[in-house]
Design an enzyme around this catalytic site. Structure first.
Site, PDB file in Angstrom:
ATOM      1  N   HIS A 200      -0.236   9.376   3.786  1.00 42.23           N
ATOM      2  CA  HIS A 200       0.013   8.269   2.877  1.00 42.23           C
ATOM      3  C   HIS A 200      -0.746   7.007   3.291  1.00 42.23           C
ATOM      4  O   HIS A 200      -0.530   5.932   2.732  1.00 42.23           O
ATOM      5  CB  HIS A 200       1.519   7.986   2.837  1.00 42.23           C
ATOM      6  N   LYS A 202      -3.689   4.147   3.958  1.00 41.21           N
ATOM      7  CA  LYS A 202      -4.841   3.516   3.323  1.00 41.21           C
ATOM      8  C   LYS A 202      -5.577   2.805   4.453  1.00 41.21           C
ATOM      9  O   LYS A 202      -5.212   1.689   4.845  1.00 41.21           O
ATOM     10  CB  LYS A 202      -4.443   2.506   2.248  1.00 41.21           C
ATOM     11  N   ASP A 207     -17.869  -0.301  11.104  1.00 44.18           N
ATOM     12  CA  ASP A 207     -18.622  -0.674  12.312  1.00 44.18           C
ATOM     13  C   ASP A 207     -17.727  -0.836  13.537  1.00 44.18           C
ATOM     14  O   ASP A 207     -18.113  -1.489  14.515  1.00 44.18           O
ATOM     15  CB  ASP A 207     -19.421  -1.964  12.083  1.00 44.18           C
ATOM     16  N   HIS A 418       4.236  -2.774  -5.937  1.00 47.73           N
ATOM     17  CA  HIS A 418       3.889  -1.707  -5.003  1.00 47.73           C
ATOM     18  C   HIS A 418       3.684  -2.239  -3.586  1.00 47.73           C
ATOM     19  O   HIS A 418       3.364  -1.486  -2.668  1.00 47.73           O
ATOM     20  CB  HIS A 418       2.617  -0.997  -5.484  1.00 47.73           C
ATOM     21  N   LYS A 420       4.313  -3.507   0.164  1.00 53.72           N
ATOM     22  CA  LYS A 420       5.213  -3.098   1.251  1.00 53.72           C
ATOM     23  C   LYS A 420       5.053  -4.103   2.384  1.00 53.72           C
ATOM     24  O   LYS A 420       4.095  -4.033   3.163  1.00 53.72           O
ATOM     25  CB  LYS A 420       4.881  -1.689   1.740  1.00 53.72           C
ATOM     26  N   ASP A 425      11.812 -14.183  10.413  1.00 50.93           N
ATOM     27  CA  ASP A 425      11.991 -15.441  11.153  1.00 50.93           C
ATOM     28  C   ASP A 425      10.795 -16.378  11.078  1.00 50.93           C
ATOM     29  O   ASP A 425      10.569 -17.189  11.981  1.00 50.93           O
ATOM     30  CB  ASP A 425      12.309 -15.138  12.624  1.00 50.93           C
TER      31      ASP A 425
END
Length: 500
Positions: A200, A202, A207, A418, A420, A425
């Site tokens: 899942h 991404k 470089d 979408h 996440k 704090d």
């Protein structure tokens, strides 16, 4: 009638096997026990195939020993405690880096494409979803162009999320010298011991000094302009510096468990068609042409109301810990991270997640945090497509007790949320690919960046406050209005929570 008794006896033995095997995971055990009652024996066969109960060997992530770096004392006590507790879970310990917040798909694709164009040595890409649409084809063309200039490129995708990515595009990339692999590819008969384990992540590393991670895959829907999807709110981060070593380590380990893509000779012959020749033959399609085409499309997009705070090109110096969720290791790293943040926070938590199906420990951690005086706001999406409808139904079963405990819950109503992220704090940001559900905790390969920098938190807090203006505050009275049938359906959906 004897066969019915024998079937009952056999199914009882199989149920006991599952119950004993999954005794430490009651939710998962309940799911399979329920399914075994509905589908005697057959459910056990499926359990063997997709739950890996016999510990079928699979390569585990080998992390380097975390360094002993510590945050400077200018951070609060709670932040120092969280950083110290998370240190053993991180890839290479606490790293330095510069961070750019990317609060929508258009900006992310714009920055990513520019970084790809400037790549000199290597490009490594890993995506759950990589589509062959307006966005995917542009990125693919840029990769092929950079490969023609000698840049070493590795391309990796998930076998389920990117199952529709066409073979001819893989053939084009491989013919240009790009190495291509798939994690747990779908092969006949499609059901295997690794079916439920998905990549899942991404993750892009360029470089060895620049990395991208977050919630944005490669696809046109992430621009928020796809008509049948609608507006899309997401969060990504660009990180520069030694923190890229962490993302590189994760990519390399995933690369080692992925299956090499193979192109048959007759497929290679098809690469001599016109679409490929116009892109890479004799370099007729130059980098500047690709750039102008991309910028034209991005320019037309910039006139759209993105419903996000103004994008910043600011790079913030930060301390970063990179965490990897991996079904091949016993510790549920992502779940532990969220739990530690909830139990150590002393002031505030702003949580944004599209899918909220936590376990009882996370629920208890949220409730006790509120009891300690921590102000918690949960922002989740009210929009669910057909494939995630059951997630929304299961999520509703958790809202009541959280609202009663004092957690503030908001349903994003503008479009698809979408993103996440978790803000703790005023000093810590957790951004990555993982949702608040059992799948992200136990079954998926996930990446989360824990960023220690108040400026990054401030940027995302402004975005969070803006998102609240497009949301509806959930009340206990709203849940009380649900019909009995709907409540029964929601509770049924909750039974499936171990696998959604």
């Amino acid at each position: 009638m004897n066969w019915i008794l024998w079937l009952y006896f056999i199914n009882t033995v199989l149920i006991l096997f599952i119950a004993i095997r999954e005794a430490r995971k009651p939710a998962k055990a309940l799911f399979w026990l329920t399914l075994s009652l509905v589908l005697p024996v057959l459910a056990f066969v499926v359990y063997l195939l997709i739950s890996n109960p016999l510990d079928i060997p699979r390569e585990k992530l080998k992390l380097s020993s975390p360094m002993s770096n510590k945050l400077p004392d200018l951070f609060s006590h709670s932040t120092l405690a969280i950083a110290q507790t998370l240190q053993p879970f991180s890839v290479h310990g606490l790293q330095n880096g510069r961070v750019q917040v990317l609060a929508n798909g258009i900006k992310t694709f714009e920055v990513l494409s520019q970084s790809i164009k400037l790549a000199q040595r290597t490009i490594d890409l890993e995506y759950y979803i990589y589509r062959d649409d307006q966005i995917g084809r542009k990125i693919t063309d840029l990769l092929i162009d950079r490969a023609s200039f000698g840049v070493q490129i590795r391309f990796m995708r998930d076998g389920w999320g990117s199952r529709q990515f066409p073979k001819y595009q893989i053939s084009r990339m491989m013919a240009a010298g790009i190495e291509c692999r798939t994690i747990f590819p779908l092969r006949f008969p499609w059901i295997s011991a690794h079916l439920c384990y998905r990549d899942h992540c991404k993750n892009v590393v360029i470089d060895g000094t620049e990395a991208f991670a977050g919630g944005i895959n490669i696809g046109y829907e992430y621009t928020g302009l796809k008509p049948d999807v609608g507006f899309w709110r997401d969060t990504h981060v660009r990180m520069i510096g030694e923190v890229s070593d962490d993302l590189q380590t994760i990519f390399d380990n995933h690369w080692n468990i992925a299956s090499p893509d193979r192109v048959m000779i007759h497929q290679k012959e098809k690469l001599l068609d016109k679409p490929f020749r116009t892109i890479s033959s004799s370099r007729k399609t130059t980098l500047s042409r690709l750039s102008s085409e991309w910028n034209f499309e991005i320019g037309t997009m910039n006139g759209i109301d993105l419903e996000t705070v103004p994008d910043s090109d600011m790079l913030h110096h930060a301390y970063i810990q990179t965490l990897e969720g991996n079904p091949g290791i016993p510790t549920e790293v992502i779940r532990e991270t969220y739990f530690i943040a909830l139990t150590q926070a002393t002031q505030s938590i702003e949580l944004t997640t599209p899918y909220f199906v936590p376990d009882e420990d996370i629920i208890m951690a949220m409730k006790t945090a509120v009891a300690r005086g921590v102000h918690i706001r949960l922002l989740t999406s009210s929009q669910k497509d057909l494939s995630t409808l059951i997630v929304g139904q299961a999520s509703r079963t958790y809202y009541g007790e959280l609202l009663e405990a004092g957690v503030n819950i908001y349903l994003y109503n503008k479009g698809m949320l979408h993103s996440k992220s978790m803000l703790i704090d005023g000093e810590i940001t957790i951004v990555g690919s993982a949702n608040y559900d059992s799948r992200s905790f136990r079954l998926d390969y996930e990446i989360c960046a824990v960023i220690y920098n108040s400026d990054v938190v401030n940027e995302l807090t402004k975005q969070f406050e803006y998102d609240l203006t497009q949301s509806i505050a959930l009340r206990i009275e709203d849940l009380a209005q649900l019909s009995i049938i709907q409540r029964v359906v929601d509770q049924g959906a909750r039974l499936l929570s171990p696998y959604i």
